[in-house]
Design an enzyme around this catalytic site. Structure first.
Site, PDB file in Angstrom:
ATOM      1  N   ASP A  66       0.829  -1.197   0.000  1.00 49.10           N
ATOM      2  CA  ASP A  66       0.000   0.000   0.000  1.00 49.10           C
ATOM      3  C   ASP A  66       0.866   1.251   0.000  1.00 49.10           C
ATOM      4  OD1 ASP A  66      -2.552   1.268   0.235  1.00 49.10           O
ATOM      5  OD2 ASP A  66      -1.972   1.806   2.261  1.00 49.10           O
ATOM      6  N   THR A  99      -3.403   5.113  -3.727  1.00 53.06           N
ATOM      7  CA  THR A  99      -2.364   5.876  -3.045  1.00 53.06           C
ATOM      8  C   THR A  99      -0.992   5.707  -3.698  1.00 53.06           C
ATOM      9  OG1 THR A  99      -2.199   4.051  -1.503  1.00 53.06           O
ATOM     10  CG2 THR A  99      -3.473   5.930  -0.801  1.00 53.06           C
ATOM     11  N   THR A 100      -0.795   4.588  -4.408  1.00 48.81           N
ATOM     12  CA  THR A 100       0.455   4.429  -5.153  1.00 48.81           C
ATOM     13  C   THR A 100       0.331   5.190  -6.471  1.00 48.81           C
ATOM     14  OG1 THR A 100       0.419   2.178  -4.304  1.00 48.81           O
ATOM     15  CG2 THR A 100       2.160   2.711  -5.844  1.00 48.81           C
ATOM     16  N   ASP A 403      -8.744  -0.747   2.333  1.00 50.50           N
ATOM     17  CA  ASP A 403      -8.770  -0.225   0.960  1.00 50.50           C
ATOM     18  C   ASP A 403     -10.032  -0.684   0.248  1.00 50.50           C
ATOM     19  OD1 ASP A 403      -6.290   0.810   1.489  1.00 50.50           O
ATOM     20  OD2 ASP A 403      -5.474   0.294  -0.481  1.00 50.50           O
TER      21      ASP A 403
HETATM   22  P1  ADP Z   1      -2.912   1.910  -5.591  1.00 47.80           P
HETATM   23  O1  ADP Z   1      -2.272   1.992  -4.251  1.00 47.80           O
HETATM   24  O2  ADP Z   1      -2.681   3.137  -6.391  1.00 47.80           O
HETATM   25  O3  ADP Z   1      -4.328   1.486  -5.553  1.00 47.80           O
HETATM   26  P2  ADP Z   1      -2.389  -0.651  -6.706  1.00 47.80           P
HETATM   27  O4  ADP Z   1      -1.145  -1.429  -6.458  1.00 47.80           O
HETATM   28  O5  ADP Z   1      -3.647  -1.078  -6.039  1.00 47.80           O
HETATM   29  O6  ADP Z   1      -2.079   0.831  -6.381  1.00 47.80           O
HETATM   30  O7  ADP Z   1      -2.621  -0.646  -8.264  1.00 47.80           O
HETATM   31  C1  ADP Z   1      -3.696   0.007  -8.851  1.00 47.80           C
HETATM   32  C2  ADP Z   1      -3.615  -0.091 -10.344  1.00 47.80           C
HETATM   33  O8  ADP Z   1      -3.634  -1.452 -10.763  1.00 47.80           O
HETATM   34  C3  ADP Z   1      -4.817   0.579 -10.984  1.00 47.80           C
HETATM   35  O9  ADP Z   1      -4.384   1.375 -12.061  1.00 47.80           O
HETATM   36  C4  ADP Z   1      -5.656  -0.597 -11.479  1.00 47.80           C
HETATM   37  O10 ADP Z   1      -6.382  -0.253 -12.619  1.00 47.80           O
HETATM   38  C5  ADP Z   1      -4.622  -1.629 -11.772  1.00 47.80           C
HETATM   39  N1  ADP Z   1      -5.138  -2.988 -11.693  1.00 47.80           N
HETATM   40  C6  ADP Z   1      -5.724  -3.593 -10.639  1.00 47.80           C
HETATM   41  N2  ADP Z   1      -6.084  -4.852 -10.933  1.00 47.80           N
HETATM   42  C7  ADP Z   1      -5.716  -5.065 -12.215  1.00 47.80           C
HETATM   43  C8  ADP Z   1      -5.801  -6.190 -13.113  1.00 47.80           C
HETATM   44  N3  ADP Z   1      -6.350  -7.329 -12.743  1.00 47.80           N
HETATM   45  N4  ADP Z   1      -5.304  -6.024 -14.340  1.00 47.80           N
HETATM   46  C9  ADP Z   1      -4.737  -4.880 -14.715  1.00 47.80           C
HETATM   47  N5  ADP Z   1      -4.622  -3.805 -13.931  1.00 47.80           N
HETATM   48  C10 ADP Z   1      -5.107  -3.878 -12.701  1.00 47.80           C
HETATM   49 MG    MG Z   2      -5.201  -0.263  -4.859  1.00 45.30          MG
END
Ligand code: ADP
Ligand code: MG
Length: 538
Positions: A66, A99-100, A403
């Site tokens: 996260d 948040t990332t 989250d």
């Molecule tokens: P954050 O802390 O920003 O939420 P994450 O590590 O959760 O970061 O990543 C979020 C990103 O990953 C988003 O841009 C989302 O669209 C993408 N994402 C999540 N699941 C998938 C998936 N199954 N396939 C492709 N992209 C995904």
């Molecule tokens: Mg996320």
């Protein structure tokens, strides 16, 4: 030396700015420091992102994916880098997820700004250009979102699962996603006559417990108190309970000041003990008279909330007593049970007690806890008992659940979903690139740079999934080139190519993406406007 008024201060100022390159240097150093933070967490983005192991000074280890958690624990010294930490926190408060992404986008925008500065474009012009670009990007993402009905549980489940997919505990998303959806649906409060619903996350209590696996995480429609009852020999299970919550102690009173009582003869000593016994007995009698058989006692910092004698009497009248209810939990307990806290013995009457169908002390190898279910006149709250094999796993599971809860709350607040996998960013980027062609002057460069910067999300997702980022982004660009609003093409990390993310059910709330874009741009504009760092004297 403090600058003197008038001519002297003008001299000081002119000497500071004699060096014309200083503002540019400061800006560059700010941009580089902030970019370093963004680079540090880039690898954590997306479902194939890596996790970070954070070691605290006291040796405690946290494993997380996260962004907000990583940055919160990172020791950051540079003031501009701290702004990105704040940015991630702001996104956490505003949306709870993304948040990332927000920090990665800010890093890319700073990189773009740096190149524009090198071209000789003034920071204010860049800042205004980015503002225009943001408005256009927001319009595009809003245009491609699909409205959802809050009774459509499948859509909510998809959004929660997408957010959980990128976590350390992703293999348990089939358990945690339905729990998040059920929890938010249980506490949701539809806005009359409006769209969406109000959700107060304080109505969902997440309790961490070591023991069992994440699969054993459960949702409880009622109250969970994560410690045992104070009874020595009392009941462990009470059906049709009458519960009272007290804020006074059942122990000998104490004065606020330090005091000494000197007892010089044994008759007086006897009197003291008898008084104490009488005092406690009086309270316990009143409890019995009111018909209370489960007693909750607020934690007291001044003295023991329950004396041994009190426990003895309460055991005798077969009343279960649970002490150390934290002061900040009182509101939640009252809402769940539908009771009012009782602040003095005079008010301890039958009408201030509440009925609960079942109160039981659950005995597990990892410890005991109290569970109250069937609170018929209680408010709408739920408790989630998160379990896991170790402290680090439980903590990460709870953070991931937070989250997912936030994601469902975002959908409730603004019921619209976007395809994930970098699709909204790619669509906005394509639209901005088209708009840039016709834009006059410096705006042309700013829109173009903003468009390129947005591609950082799909490109990072591809990179983290082991795909070729350039090939993937080019394919994605081609898919969005026509500018069709319905195009949901994104990086499919499972299949390793570009597909329509709506068909894959990878959906994320519009609010998360819109807030990430808005907050990242705002922070970048703020960093661009800084041209000096002034330290205070002390
Ligand atoms: P954050 O802390 O920003 O939420 P994450 O590590 O959760 O970061 O990543 C979020 C990103 O990953 C988003 O841009 C989302 O669209 C993408 N994402 C999540 N699941 C998938 C998936 N199954 N396939 C492709 N992209 C995904
Ligand atoms: Mg996320």
């Amino acid at each position: 030396m403090a600058p003197k008024a008038g001519g002297d201060s003008a001299k000081v100022n002119s000497s500071v700015y004699k060096n014309k390159s200083k503002p540019a240097d400061v800006r560059l150093s700010n941009i580089n420091a902030a970019k370093a933070v963004s680079d540090a967490i880039r690898t954590s983005l997306g479902p194939r992102g890596m996790d970070k192991m954070i070691q605290a000074a006291n040796g405690e280890v946290t494993i997380t994916n996260d962004g907000a958690t990583i940055l919160k624990q990172m020791s950051v010294i540079h003031p501009a880098a701290k702004m990105l930490v704040e940015l991630s926190r702001a996104q956490d408060i505003e949306a709870g997820d993304g948040t990332t992404s927000v920090v990665v986008i800010a890093g890319a925008l700073l990189d773009a700004a740096e190149k524009l500065l090198q071209k000789g474009i003034h920071p204010t012009v860049i800042s205004d250009g980015f503002h225009k670009a943001l408005q256009m990007a927001l319009q595009v993402v809003e245009g491609m979102s699909t409205p959802v009905d809050l009774s459509d549980e499948v859509a909510l489940l998809n959004a929660a699962a997408t957010s959980l997919n990128s976590k350390v505990v992703s293999q348990h998303s089939s358990i945690l996603a339905p729990i998040a959806v059920q929890a938010i649906c249980a506490v949701m409060d539809p806005i009359p006559g409006g769209v969406g619903a109000r959700v107060d996350l304080r109505d969902v209590k997440v309790i961490e417990r070591i023991g069992g696996t994440v699969e054993d995480t459960e949702l409880i429609q009622g109250l969970v108190i994560p410690h045992r009852s104070a009874n020595v020999n009392g009941p462990h299970r009470i059906e049709k309970a009458k519960v009272g919550l007290i804020q006074f102690c059942i122990s000998p009173p104490k004065t606020d000041m330090d005091h000494n009582v000197i007892v010089s003869d044994y008759a007086a000593m006897d009197r003291v003990l008898k008084e104490e016994r009488q005092y406690i007995l009086n309270i316990v009698k009143q409890i019995k008279k009111a018909g209370c058989n489960v007693l909750l006692v607020q934690k007291s910092i001044l003295r023991d909330a329950l004396s041994d004698l009190a426990v003895h009497f309460l055991d005798k009248i077969k009343t279960m007593v649970i002490k150390d209810i934290e002061r900040e939990d009182i509101e939640f307990v009252c809402k769940t049970l539908g009771c009012r806290p009782i602040a003095s013995l005079d008010h301890f009457t039958a009408e201030n007690l509440v009925n609960v169908d079942l109160v039981e002390e659950v005995n597990e190898p990892a410890g005991r806890y109290i569970k109250m279910t069937g609170c018929s006149n209680g408010g709408r709250t739920v408790s989630v008992l998160v379990r896991g094999t170790s402290g680090a796993v439980v903590a990460e599971a709870a953070r991931s659940l937070h989250d997912a809860l936030c994601v469902v709350r975002c959908v409730a607040r603004r019921p619209a979903l976007l395809p994930g996998g970098g699709a909204p960013e790619a669509a906005a980027s394509a639209a901005l690139a088209r708009a840039a062609i016709a834009a006059p002057g410096a705006d042309h460069y700013c829109l173009r740079a903003f468009a390129d910067a947005l591609e950082v999300v799909p490109s990072t997702l591809a990179e983290n999934a082991g795909l070729n980022p350039i090939e993937t982004v080019t394919e994605l660009r081609a898919a969005h080139a026509t500018g069709a609003a319905g195009c949901g093409s994104g990086v499919n990390v499972r299949r390793g190519r570009v597909t329509d993310m709506r068909h894959e059910h990878v959906l994320q709330p519009l609010h998360v993406t819109a807030s990430a874009l808005g907050l990242a741009t705002e922070t970048v504009r703020a960093i661009l406007k800084i041209d000096d760092i002034v330290n205070t004297m002390n």
